[in-house]
Design a protein around this motif. Sequence first.
Motif, short mmCIF file in Angstrom:
data_model
loop_
_atom_site.label_atom_id
_atom_site.label_comp_id
_atom_site.label_asym_id
_atom_site.label_seq_id
_atom_site.Cartn_x
_atom_site.Cartn_y
_atom_site.Cartn_z
N GLY A 1 20.34 29.14 50.07
CA GLY A 1 20.89 27.86 49.67
C GLY A 1 22.04 27.41 50.56
N ILE A 2 22.90 26.55 50.00
CA ILE A 2 23.99 26.00 50.80
C ILE A 2 25.03 27.05 51.17
CG2 ILE A 2 23.64 23.62 50.04
CD1 ILE A 2 25.99 23.91 48.17
N ALA A 3 25.17 28.08 50.34
CA ALA A 3 26.11 29.16 50.70
C ALA A 3 25.59 29.93 51.91
CB ALA A 3 26.32 30.10 49.52
N GLY A 4 24.30 30.18 51.95
CA GLY A 4 23.70 30.85 53.11
C GLY A 4 23.80 29.99 54.36
N GLU A 5 23.55 28.69 54.20
CA GLU A 5 23.69 27.79 55.34
C GLU A 5 25.13 27.75 55.83
OE1 GLU A 5 20.16 24.66 54.02
OE2 GLU A 5 22.26 24.05 53.87
N ALA A 6 26.08 27.74 54.90
CA ALA A 6 27.50 27.71 55.28
C ALA A 6 27.87 28.94 56.09
CB ALA A 6 28.39 27.59 54.04
N GLY B 1 23.20 19.39 51.39
CA GLY B 1 24.58 19.06 51.75
C GLY B 1 25.37 20.26 52.25
N ILE B 2 26.69 20.14 52.16
CA ILE B 2 27.62 21.15 52.68
C ILE B 2 28.18 21.95 51.51
CG2 ILE B 2 29.82 21.45 53.90
CD1 ILE B 2 28.19 20.11 55.87
N ASP B 3 28.23 23.25 51.69
CA ASP B 3 28.82 24.13 50.68
C ASP B 3 30.28 23.73 50.42
OD1 ASP B 3 28.61 26.83 49.20
OD2 ASP B 3 30.42 27.07 50.41
N PRO B 4 30.69 23.66 49.15
CA PRO B 4 32.07 23.25 48.84
C PRO B 4 33.14 24.10 49.54
CG PRO B 4 30.76 23.24 46.84
CD PRO B 4 29.90 23.84 47.93
N ALA B 5 32.89 25.39 49.72
CA ALA B 5 33.88 26.24 50.40
C ALA B 5 34.03 25.84 51.87
CB ALA B 5 33.48 27.71 50.29
N ARG C 1 33.31 22.82 53.06
CA ARG C 1 33.93 21.49 53.02
C ARG C 1 35.44 21.61 52.85
NH1 ARG C 1 32.34 19.15 48.36
NH2 ARG C 1 30.18 19.39 48.94
N ALA C 2 35.89 22.55 52.02
CA ALA C 2 37.33 22.75 51.78
C ALA C 2 38.04 23.24 53.04
CB ALA C 2 37.53 23.72 50.62
N ARG C 3 37.35 23.98 53.91
CA ARG C 3 37.94 24.49 55.16
C ARG C 3 38.06 23.42 56.23
NH1 ARG C 3 34.19 28.54 57.46
NH2 ARG C 3 35.35 28.03 59.32
N ALA C 4 37.33 22.32 56.06
CA ALA C 4 37.26 21.30 57.10
C ALA C 4 38.58 20.56 57.25
CB ALA C 4 36.13 20.32 56.78
N ASP C 5 38.85 20.15 58.47
CA ASP C 5 40.03 19.34 58.77
C ASP C 5 39.77 17.87 58.45
OD1 ASP C 5 41.81 21.37 60.23
OD2 ASP C 5 39.86 21.59 61.22
N ALA C 6 38.50 17.48 58.43
CA ALA C 6 38.14 16.09 58.16
C ALA C 6 36.72 16.05 57.62
CB ALA C 6 38.25 15.25 59.43
#
Length: 156
Positions: A51-56, A108-112, A114-119
């Motif tokens: 899932g998205i965690a694996g993709e992340a 989409g993008i894993d929330p973790a 997304r939280a690490r992203a600068d933008a």
Amino acid sequence: MRVRICAVGRLRGGPEAALIADYLTRFDRTGRALALGPAEIVEVDDRKGGGIAGEAALLSRIVPNGALICVLDERGTVMSSPDFAQMLARWRDQGPQDVAFVIGGADGIDPALRARADAALSFGRMVWPHMLVRVMLTEQLYRAASILSGSPYHRV
């Protein structure tokens, strides 16, 4: 500042691949004098599930160390092309050697991550196919370099 587009899924040949290659070539040529580029696309394929965690996890491995991270996400900031150009110039001037634009898979993008992203950047409230997002991003990178160089490609 080098640009890496980190994306889930493999883009095979076809019109999208031709457009991406064209815009990346244009960006590299225009951006060189502006200390922008080169740009490359690095793909991951999560066929084993996860899932998205694996993709992340896969995406995180291909983000360069110390890179500024910008996720492409429908909840991100919608901005004009000149604003995007100014953001790229600001990032370049802040000194990171790399910026990574991250495009997730169908969910989409894993929330973790997304939280690490600068933008977080959005191409509008509509949902776009991930292969078209690559085309749109590479075109906007070229447009940004054109704007910053004073080229007439972007008309106001």
